[in-house]
Design a protein around this motif. Structure first.
Motif, short mmCIF file in Angstrom:
data_model
loop_
_atom_site.label_atom_id
_atom_site.label_comp_id
_atom_site.label_asym_id
_atom_site.label_seq_id
_atom_site.Cartn_x
_atom_site.Cartn_y
_atom_site.Cartn_z
N TYR A 1 0.84 -1.19 0.00
CA TYR A 1 0.00 0.00 0.00
C TYR A 1 0.88 1.25 0.00
N THR A 2 0.52 2.23 -0.83
CA THR A 2 1.30 3.47 -0.88
C THR A 2 0.82 4.41 0.22
N SER A 3 1.44 4.29 1.38
CA SER A 3 1.16 5.14 2.52
C SER A 3 2.04 6.39 2.42
N GLN A 4 2.30 7.04 3.52
CA GLN A 4 3.09 8.28 3.51
C GLN A 4 3.86 8.42 4.80
N MET A 5 5.03 9.03 4.70
CA MET A 5 5.76 9.37 5.92
C MET A 5 4.86 10.25 6.79
N LEU B 1 4.19 1.34 2.25
CA LEU B 1 5.31 2.11 1.72
C LEU B 1 5.17 3.54 2.23
N ARG B 2 5.99 3.89 3.22
CA ARG B 2 5.89 5.23 3.84
C ARG B 2 6.61 6.25 2.96
N ASN B 3 5.97 6.58 1.86
CA ASN B 3 6.57 7.46 0.86
C ASN B 3 6.80 8.86 1.40
N GLY B 4 7.94 9.44 1.00
CA GLY B 4 8.19 10.84 1.31
C GLY B 4 7.16 11.72 0.61
N PRO C 1 10.59 2.07 6.69
CA PRO C 1 11.13 3.37 7.13
C PRO C 1 10.68 4.44 6.12
N PRO C 2 10.79 5.71 6.47
CA PRO C 2 10.44 6.75 5.51
C PRO C 2 11.28 6.60 4.22
N LEU C 3 10.60 6.62 3.08
CA LEU C 3 11.27 6.51 1.78
C LEU C 3 11.38 7.93 1.23
N THR C 4 12.52 8.57 1.49
CA THR C 4 12.60 10.01 1.26
C THR C 4 13.71 10.42 0.31
N GLY C 5 13.56 11.64 -0.16
CA GLY C 5 14.62 12.30 -0.89
C GLY C 5 15.79 12.59 0.03
N PRO C 6 16.86 13.20 -0.51
CA PRO C 6 18.11 13.34 0.24
C PRO C 6 18.15 14.47 1.26
N ALA C 7 17.14 15.35 1.28
CA ALA C 7 17.19 16.50 2.20
C ALA C 7 15.78 16.97 2.51
N GLU D 1 6.38 16.90 10.96
CA GLU D 1 5.85 15.59 10.57
C GLU D 1 6.51 15.03 9.31
N PHE D 2 7.06 15.89 8.47
CA PHE D 2 7.64 15.44 7.21
C PHE D 2 9.14 15.73 7.12
N ALA D 3 9.77 15.91 8.27
CA ALA D 3 11.16 16.37 8.29
C ALA D 3 12.18 15.24 8.26
N SER D 4 11.76 14.00 8.52
CA SER D 4 12.73 12.89 8.59
C SER D 4 13.36 12.64 7.22
N VAL D 5 14.65 12.40 7.23
CA VAL D 5 15.38 11.99 6.03
C VAL D 5 16.00 10.64 6.32
N ASP D 6 15.76 9.68 5.45
CA ASP D 6 16.19 8.31 5.70
C ASP D 6 16.95 7.78 4.48
#
Length: 286
Positions: free
Chosen positions: A102-106, A137-140, A194-200, A257-262
Protein backbone atom coordinates in the motif's frame (compact mmCIF):
# COMPACT_ATOMS: atom_id res chain seq x y z
CA UNK A 1 0.85 -12.27 -10.99
CA UNK A 2 1.32 -8.75 -9.66
CA UNK A 3 -1.68 -6.40 -9.89
CA UNK A 4 -1.33 -2.61 -9.70
CA UNK A 5 -4.26 -0.26 -9.06
CA UNK A 6 -4.27 3.32 -10.35
CA UNK A 7 -1.94 2.30 -13.15
CA UNK A 8 -2.76 5.34 -15.30
CA UNK A 9 -1.87 7.80 -12.49
CA UNK A 10 1.46 9.45 -11.76
CA UNK A 11 2.86 6.84 -9.40
CA UNK A 12 1.06 3.75 -10.68
CA UNK A 13 2.07 4.35 -14.31
CA UNK A 14 5.71 4.83 -13.41
CA UNK A 15 5.68 1.76 -11.16
CA UNK A 16 4.29 -0.45 -13.93
CA UNK A 17 7.00 0.78 -16.31
CA UNK A 18 9.71 -0.03 -13.77
CA UNK A 19 8.10 -3.40 -13.06
CA UNK A 20 8.08 -4.35 -16.74
CA UNK A 21 11.86 -3.97 -16.76
CA UNK A 22 12.09 -6.65 -14.07
CA UNK A 23 9.36 -9.21 -14.73
CA UNK A 24 7.63 -10.56 -17.87
CA UNK A 25 4.56 -8.62 -19.01
CA UNK A 26 2.32 -11.66 -18.56
CA UNK A 27 3.04 -11.52 -14.82
CA UNK A 28 1.72 -7.96 -14.55
CA UNK A 29 -1.90 -6.87 -14.38
CA UNK A 30 -3.56 -3.52 -13.81
CA UNK A 31 -6.87 -2.49 -12.33
CA UNK A 32 -8.06 0.79 -13.82
CA UNK A 33 -11.29 2.76 -13.95
CA UNK A 34 -11.06 3.24 -17.72
CA UNK A 35 -9.32 0.37 -19.57
CA UNK A 36 -9.08 2.51 -22.71
CA UNK A 37 -6.44 4.64 -20.98
CA UNK A 38 -4.35 1.50 -20.43
CA UNK A 39 -4.55 0.21 -24.00
CA UNK A 40 -0.84 0.80 -24.47
CA UNK A 41 -0.13 -1.58 -21.59
CA UNK A 42 -2.53 -4.17 -23.01
CA UNK A 43 -0.68 -3.98 -26.33
CA UNK A 44 2.52 -4.89 -24.48
CA UNK A 45 1.00 -7.99 -22.90
CA UNK A 46 -0.14 -6.57 -19.55
CA UNK A 47 -3.49 -7.86 -18.28
CA UNK A 48 -5.90 -4.93 -18.14
CA UNK A 49 -9.17 -5.17 -16.23
CA UNK A 50 -11.70 -2.57 -15.22
CA UNK A 51 -11.89 -2.00 -11.48
CA UNK A 52 -13.69 0.71 -9.54
CA UNK A 53 -13.30 1.38 -5.84
CA UNK A 54 -17.03 2.14 -5.86
CA UNK A 55 -17.84 -1.32 -7.29
CA UNK A 56 -16.31 -4.02 -5.05
CA UNK A 57 -17.34 -6.85 -7.39
CA UNK A 58 -15.29 -5.30 -10.19
CA UNK A 59 -12.26 -5.21 -7.90
CA UNK A 60 -12.57 -8.90 -7.05
CA UNK A 61 -12.51 -9.65 -10.78
CA UNK A 62 -9.62 -7.24 -11.41
CA UNK A 63 -7.56 -8.81 -8.60
CA UNK A 64 -8.23 -12.41 -9.65
CA UNK A 65 -5.11 -14.59 -9.60
CA UNK A 66 -2.90 -11.97 -7.92
CA UNK A 67 -0.10 -13.12 -5.72
CA UNK A 68 0.69 -9.50 -4.87
CA UNK A 69 -1.45 -6.37 -5.06
CA UNK A 70 -0.11 -2.83 -5.11
CA UNK A 71 -2.89 -0.66 -3.71
CA UNK A 72 -2.14 2.91 -4.78
CA UNK A 73 -3.88 5.25 -2.33
CA UNK A 74 -6.92 7.08 -3.61
CA UNK A 75 -7.02 10.78 -4.40
CA UNK A 76 -9.76 11.26 -1.82
CA UNK A 77 -9.83 12.33 1.82
CA UNK A 78 -11.54 11.33 5.04
CA UNK A 79 -14.01 8.48 5.23
CA UNK A 80 -14.53 8.57 1.45
CA UNK A 81 -10.87 7.64 1.10
CA UNK A 82 -10.80 5.02 3.85
CA UNK A 83 -14.03 3.42 2.61
CA UNK A 84 -12.54 3.04 -0.87
CA UNK A 85 -9.42 1.45 0.58
CA UNK A 86 -11.57 -0.86 2.72
CA UNK A 87 -13.45 -1.99 -0.40
CA UNK A 88 -10.17 -2.76 -2.16
CA UNK A 89 -8.70 -4.62 0.80
CA UNK A 90 -11.87 -6.69 1.25
CA UNK A 91 -11.84 -7.48 -2.48
CA UNK A 92 -8.20 -8.54 -2.26
CA UNK A 93 -9.04 -10.96 0.55
CA UNK A 94 -11.96 -12.39 -1.45
CA UNK A 95 -9.78 -12.74 -4.55
CA UNK A 96 -7.17 -14.70 -2.58
CA UNK A 97 -4.38 -12.13 -2.88
CA UNK A 98 -1.39 -13.35 -0.89
CA UNK A 99 0.32 -10.04 -0.13
CA UNK A 100 -0.78 -6.40 -0.22
CA UNK A 101 1.51 -3.41 -0.67
CA UNK A 102 0.00 0.00 0.00
CA UNK A 103 1.30 3.47 -0.88
CA UNK A 104 1.16 5.14 2.52
CA UNK A 105 3.09 8.28 3.51
CA UNK A 106 5.76 9.37 5.92
CA UNK A 107 4.07 10.82 8.98
CA UNK A 108 1.11 8.44 8.79
CA UNK A 109 -0.47 8.63 12.26
CA UNK A 110 -3.90 8.89 13.82
CA UNK A 111 -2.99 12.22 15.44
CA UNK A 112 -1.37 13.82 12.38
CA UNK A 113 -2.30 17.42 11.58
CA UNK A 114 -2.62 16.34 7.91
CA UNK A 115 -5.87 14.57 7.04
CA UNK A 116 -4.26 12.31 4.42
CA UNK A 117 -1.83 10.95 7.02
CA UNK A 118 -4.75 10.11 9.31
CA UNK A 119 -6.38 8.29 6.37
CA UNK A 120 -3.17 6.35 5.77
CA UNK A 121 -3.03 5.33 9.43
CA UNK A 122 -6.61 4.02 9.28
CA UNK A 123 -5.83 2.10 6.11
CA UNK A 124 -2.77 0.54 7.70
CA UNK A 125 -5.05 -0.62 10.53
CA UNK A 126 -7.30 -2.29 7.95
CA UNK A 127 -4.32 -4.06 6.40
CA UNK A 128 -3.11 -5.22 9.80
CA UNK A 129 -6.54 -6.69 10.54
CA UNK A 130 -6.57 -8.91 7.42
CA UNK A 131 -3.97 -11.28 8.79
CA UNK A 132 -2.27 -11.24 5.37
CA UNK A 133 1.36 -10.25 4.82
CA UNK A 134 1.40 -6.54 4.02
CA UNK A 135 3.73 -3.63 3.47
CA UNK A 136 2.97 0.06 3.88
CA UNK A 137 5.31 2.11 1.72
CA UNK A 138 5.89 5.23 3.84
CA UNK A 139 6.57 7.46 0.86
CA UNK A 140 8.19 10.84 1.31
CA UNK A 141 6.01 13.84 0.51
CA UNK A 142 5.72 14.07 -3.26
CA UNK A 143 7.91 16.82 -4.71
CA UNK A 144 5.21 17.42 -7.32
CA UNK A 145 3.12 18.99 -4.53
CA UNK A 146 5.83 21.55 -3.82
CA UNK A 147 6.03 22.36 -7.53
CA UNK A 148 2.26 22.98 -7.54
CA UNK A 149 2.60 25.32 -4.57
CA UNK A 150 5.22 27.24 -6.57
CA UNK A 151 3.07 27.74 -9.65
CA UNK A 152 1.95 31.28 -8.79
CA UNK A 153 5.45 32.21 -7.62
CA UNK A 154 6.83 31.09 -10.96
CA UNK A 155 5.15 34.16 -12.47
CA UNK A 156 5.30 36.62 -9.55
CA UNK A 157 8.68 35.74 -8.01
CA UNK A 158 7.11 35.69 -4.56
CA UNK A 159 6.51 32.41 -2.71
CA UNK A 160 3.52 33.57 -0.66
CA UNK A 161 2.49 30.63 1.50
CA UNK A 162 1.74 29.89 5.18
CA UNK A 163 4.53 29.30 7.69
CA UNK A 164 6.01 25.85 7.10
CA UNK A 165 8.79 23.52 8.22
CA UNK A 166 11.29 21.19 6.57
CA UNK A 167 9.80 18.60 4.22
CA UNK A 168 11.64 15.65 2.64
CA UNK A 169 10.34 16.28 -0.87
CA UNK A 170 10.64 13.04 -2.85
CA UNK A 171 10.29 12.22 -6.54
CA UNK A 172 7.72 9.93 -8.13
CA UNK A 173 10.38 8.31 -10.33
CA UNK A 174 12.53 7.21 -7.39
CA UNK A 175 9.55 5.93 -5.42
CA UNK A 176 8.23 4.01 -8.42
CA UNK A 177 11.59 2.33 -8.92
CA UNK A 178 11.75 1.31 -5.26
CA UNK A 179 8.18 0.02 -5.34
CA UNK A 180 8.90 -2.11 -8.40
CA UNK A 181 11.98 -3.55 -6.69
CA UNK A 182 9.91 -4.57 -3.69
CA UNK A 183 7.14 -6.04 -5.88
CA UNK A 184 9.74 -8.01 -7.84
CA UNK A 185 10.85 -9.35 -4.44
CA UNK A 186 14.32 -7.90 -4.68
CA UNK A 187 13.60 -6.45 -1.24
CA UNK A 188 10.93 -7.09 1.36
CA UNK A 189 9.45 -5.22 4.30
CA UNK A 190 6.87 -6.39 6.83
CA UNK A 191 4.40 -3.70 7.87
CA UNK A 192 5.42 -0.03 7.52
CA UNK A 193 8.73 0.72 5.84
CA UNK A 194 11.13 3.37 7.13
CA UNK A 195 10.44 6.75 5.51
CA UNK A 196 11.27 6.51 1.78
CA UNK A 197 12.60 10.01 1.26
CA UNK A 198 14.62 12.30 -0.89
CA UNK A 199 18.11 13.34 0.24
CA UNK A 200 17.19 16.50 2.20
CA UNK A 201 14.35 18.17 4.08
CA UNK A 202 13.73 21.71 2.87
CA UNK A 203 11.51 24.57 3.94
CA UNK A 204 10.18 27.13 1.49
CA UNK A 205 12.89 29.64 2.45
CA UNK A 206 15.41 27.17 1.04
CA UNK A 207 13.13 26.37 -1.88
CA UNK A 208 13.13 30.09 -2.76
CA UNK A 209 16.93 30.02 -2.92
CA UNK A 210 16.82 26.92 -5.15
CA UNK A 211 14.24 28.51 -7.45
CA UNK A 212 16.51 31.54 -7.80
CA UNK A 213 19.46 29.31 -8.70
CA UNK A 214 17.41 27.32 -11.23
CA UNK A 215 16.00 30.36 -13.03
CA UNK A 216 18.60 33.07 -12.46
CA UNK A 217 15.75 35.24 -11.16
CA UNK A 218 15.20 36.50 -7.64
CA UNK A 219 12.54 34.71 -5.57
CA UNK A 220 11.28 36.02 -2.25
CA UNK A 221 9.48 34.13 0.53
CA UNK A 222 6.46 35.79 2.12
CA UNK A 223 4.71 34.16 5.08
CA UNK A 224 0.94 34.46 4.70
CA UNK A 225 -1.22 34.03 7.83
CA UNK A 226 -3.25 30.83 7.74
CA UNK A 227 -6.63 32.59 7.66
CA UNK A 228 -5.55 34.90 4.85
CA UNK A 229 -4.19 31.97 2.82
CA UNK A 230 -7.46 30.09 3.27
CA UNK A 231 -9.46 33.13 2.13
CA UNK A 232 -7.22 33.53 -0.92
CA UNK A 233 -7.59 29.94 -2.13
CA UNK A 234 -11.35 29.98 -1.47
CA UNK A 235 -11.60 33.17 -3.54
CA UNK A 236 -9.93 31.31 -6.41
CA UNK A 237 -12.71 28.71 -6.36
CA UNK A 238 -10.97 26.00 -4.36
CA UNK A 239 -13.60 23.93 -2.46
CA UNK A 240 -13.55 24.37 1.32
CA UNK A 241 -12.41 20.78 2.10
CA UNK A 242 -9.45 21.13 -0.28
CA UNK A 243 -8.52 24.53 1.14
CA UNK A 244 -8.50 23.03 4.64
CA UNK A 245 -6.47 20.06 3.40
CA UNK A 246 -3.88 22.37 1.84
CA UNK A 247 -3.60 24.37 5.04
CA UNK A 248 -3.16 21.21 7.10
CA UNK A 249 -0.02 20.34 5.11
CA UNK A 250 1.65 23.48 6.48
CA UNK A 251 0.36 22.85 10.00
CA UNK A 252 1.87 19.36 9.93
CA UNK A 253 5.14 20.59 8.41
CA UNK A 254 5.51 23.22 11.16
CA UNK A 255 5.71 20.50 13.81
CA UNK A 256 8.14 18.37 11.82
CA UNK A 257 5.85 15.59 10.57
CA UNK A 258 7.64 15.44 7.21
CA UNK A 259 11.16 16.37 8.29
CA UNK A 260 12.73 12.89 8.59
CA UNK A 261 15.38 11.99 6.03
CA UNK A 262 16.19 8.31 5.70
CA UNK A 263 18.68 6.30 3.61
CA UNK A 264 16.32 3.41 2.81
CA UNK A 265 15.18 4.75 -0.57
CA UNK A 266 18.78 5.34 -1.68
CA UNK A 267 19.73 1.83 -0.56
CA UNK A 268 16.84 0.31 -2.50
CA UNK A 269 17.51 2.06 -5.80
CA UNK A 270 21.30 1.94 -5.47
CA UNK A 271 21.89 5.67 -5.87
CA UNK A 272 21.13 9.01 -4.30
CA UNK A 273 17.50 10.00 -4.92
CA UNK A 274 16.93 13.05 -7.09
CA UNK A 275 17.37 16.36 -5.30
CA UNK A 276 14.55 18.88 -5.20
CA UNK A 277 16.60 21.17 -7.44
CA UNK A 278 16.78 18.43 -10.11
CA UNK A 279 13.05 17.85 -9.89
CA UNK A 280 12.25 21.54 -10.11
CA UNK A 281 14.52 21.92 -13.15
CA UNK A 282 12.73 19.04 -14.87
CA UNK A 283 9.26 20.29 -14.02
CA UNK A 284 9.87 23.86 -15.12
CA UNK A 285 11.68 22.76 -18.28
CA UNK A 286 8.53 20.84 -19.22
Amino acid sequence: MIIVTGATGKLGRRTVECLLRRVPADRVGVSVRDPRKAQGLADRGVRVRQGSFDDPASLVHAFEGAEQLLLVSLDRTGQECVSGHRAAIDAAVKAGVRRILYTSQMGAAHDSRFQACRDHAETEDLLRATGLPWTALRNGFYAASAVQFLEAARHTGDIALPADGPVAWTGHDDLAEATALILAEEARFEGPTPPLTGPAALDFDTVAEIASQVTGRSFTRTVVPDDAFREQVLAHGVPTPIADLMLSIFAAARIGEFASVDSTLAELIGRKPATFRTQLERAWAE
